[in-house]
Design a protein around this motif. Structure first.
Motif, mmCIF file in Angstrom:
data_model
loop_
_atom_site.group_PDB
_atom_site.id
_atom_site.type_symbol
_atom_site.label_atom_id
_atom_site.label_comp_id
_atom_site.label_asym_id
_atom_site.label_seq_id
_atom_site.Cartn_x
_atom_site.Cartn_y
_atom_site.Cartn_z
ATOM 1 N N UNK A 185 0.842 -1.201 0.000
ATOM 2 C CA UNK A 185 0.000 0.000 0.000
ATOM 3 C C UNK A 185 0.878 1.252 0.000
ATOM 4 N N UNK A 186 0.368 2.315 -0.634
ATOM 5 C CA UNK A 186 1.059 3.604 -0.631
ATOM 6 C C UNK A 186 0.565 4.446 0.541
ATOM 7 N N UNK A 187 1.493 5.092 1.236
ATOM 8 C CA UNK A 187 1.148 5.978 2.348
ATOM 9 C C UNK A 187 1.872 7.308 2.180
ATOM 10 N N UNK A 188 1.125 8.393 2.384
ATOM 11 C CA UNK A 188 1.715 9.723 2.366
ATOM 12 C C UNK A 188 1.872 10.230 3.786
ATOM 13 N N UNK A 189 3.072 10.708 4.105
ATOM 14 C CA UNK A 189 3.363 11.309 5.407
ATOM 15 C C UNK A 189 3.525 12.805 5.166
ATOM 16 N N UNK A 190 2.755 13.615 5.896
ATOM 17 C CA UNK A 190 2.842 15.059 5.695
ATOM 18 C C UNK A 190 2.729 15.773 7.031
ATOM 19 N N UNK A 191 3.356 16.948 7.083
ATOM 20 C CA UNK A 191 3.311 17.747 8.307
ATOM 21 C C UNK A 191 2.424 18.970 8.077
ATOM 22 N N UNK A 192 1.841 19.437 9.164
ATOM 23 C CA UNK A 192 0.949 20.590 9.114
ATOM 24 C C UNK A 192 1.328 21.527 10.255
ATOM 25 N N UNK A 193 1.862 22.679 9.893
ATOM 26 C CA UNK A 193 2.234 23.687 10.872
ATOM 27 C C UNK A 193 1.018 24.572 11.120
ATOM 28 N N UNK A 194 0.602 24.642 12.374
ATOM 29 C CA UNK A 194 -0.505 25.515 12.768
ATOM 30 C C UNK A 194 0.095 26.595 13.670
ATOM 31 N N UNK A 195 0.235 27.794 13.104
ATOM 32 C CA UNK A 195 0.928 28.859 13.826
ATOM 33 C C UNK A 195 0.159 29.312 15.060
ATOM 34 N N UNK A 196 -1.157 29.417 14.972
ATOM 35 C CA UNK A 196 -1.932 29.886 16.127
ATOM 36 C C UNK A 196 -1.863 28.899 17.284
ATOM 37 N N UNK A 197 -1.859 27.603 16.976
ATOM 38 C CA UNK A 197 -1.756 26.581 18.022
ATOM 39 C C UNK A 197 -0.296 26.298 18.384
ATOM 40 N N UNK A 198 0.636 26.860 17.609
ATOM 41 C CA UNK A 198 2.072 26.693 17.813
ATOM 42 C C UNK A 198 2.474 25.217 17.813
ATOM 43 N N UNK A 199 1.970 24.495 16.781
ATOM 44 C CA UNK A 199 2.284 23.070 16.666
ATOM 45 C C UNK A 199 2.705 22.725 15.239
ATOM 46 N N UNK A 200 3.435 21.630 15.130
ATOM 47 C CA UNK A 200 3.807 21.026 13.851
ATOM 48 C C UNK A 200 3.479 19.543 14.000
ATOM 49 N N UNK A 201 2.418 19.091 13.322
ATOM 50 C CA UNK A 201 1.919 17.728 13.503
ATOM 51 C C UNK A 201 2.200 16.898 12.262
#
Length: 194
Positions: free
Chosen positions: A91-107
């Motif tokens: 199976x193909x899987x995509x791993x991506x990050x999401x920076x949310x500046x207001x919450x001060x997180x990088x998930x």
């Protein structure tokens, strides 16, 4: 030993091929991106921006392009950064990050990619979350890819251990770039069984 050649691929000037994801009985999967240069003020009022869109190419066993598709990773403040695409247990899987500046997180998220459409399917799953060092309320927030004031947003590096479904995730936490090397957080590694 012979070398097999597929047909010449007509890529646009902005299209780039990054790496071979893997192969299965239907052929080969390749990751790529488009680099769109945006002029000063069009996206970020403070600077010129480079915006990436991400693609997957599927080549048949004869090395000819069967399909290519752009991965939907949002736009504007909802824009996510593709970290890696892996072929695990067929199976193909995509791993991506999401920076949310207001919450001060990088998930970091993972989501399956359909092999026929080369589009995301199913629900995304959060697998890691980094918190920024404290940012003062009057900090100027810039476009998602840029640091906030003097903050590094952190990094994720993903790879598989050879011939296994074990994922090695190296995490570099966010930090204040003004601090001395001895005060910086240490990177760490996690192993995940897909």
């Amino acid at each position: 030993q012979t070398v097999s050649w597929g047909k010449l691929i007509d890529l646009k000037k902005i299209e780039k091929v990054d790496y071979i994801i893997g192969q299965d009985d239907s052929g080969y999967y390749v990751s790529g991106h488009n680099l769109l240069k945006v002029r000063f003020g069009e996206v970020n009022p403070f600077a010129n921006q480079n915006i990436f869109t991400y693609q997957i190419f599927h080549f048949g066993k004869d090395l000819n392009l069967k399909k290519k598709a752009e991965l939907d990773l949002g736009t504007g403040d909802d824009k996510k950064k593709l970290e890696q695409v892996l072929l695990l247990d067929g199976k193909l899987y995509g791993f991506y990050s999401w920076v949310k500046l207001k919450q001060q997180t990088n998930t970091l998220y993972v989501r399956e990619i359909d092999k026929n459409s080369l589009k995301f399917i199913g629900e995304e799953k959060a697998i890691a979350k980094l918190r920024f060092p404290e940012i003062k309320p009057n900090a100027v927030t810039l476009y998602w890819k840029k640091a906030v004031n003097n903050i590094s947003l952190g990094k994720y590096l993903i790879e598989t251990l050879e011939n296994t479904s074990i994922i090695k995730l190296r995490v570099s936490p966010p930090y204040d770039i003004r601090k001395k090397d001895s005060e910086l957080p240490r990177s760490f590694v996690m192993l995940l069984d897909a």
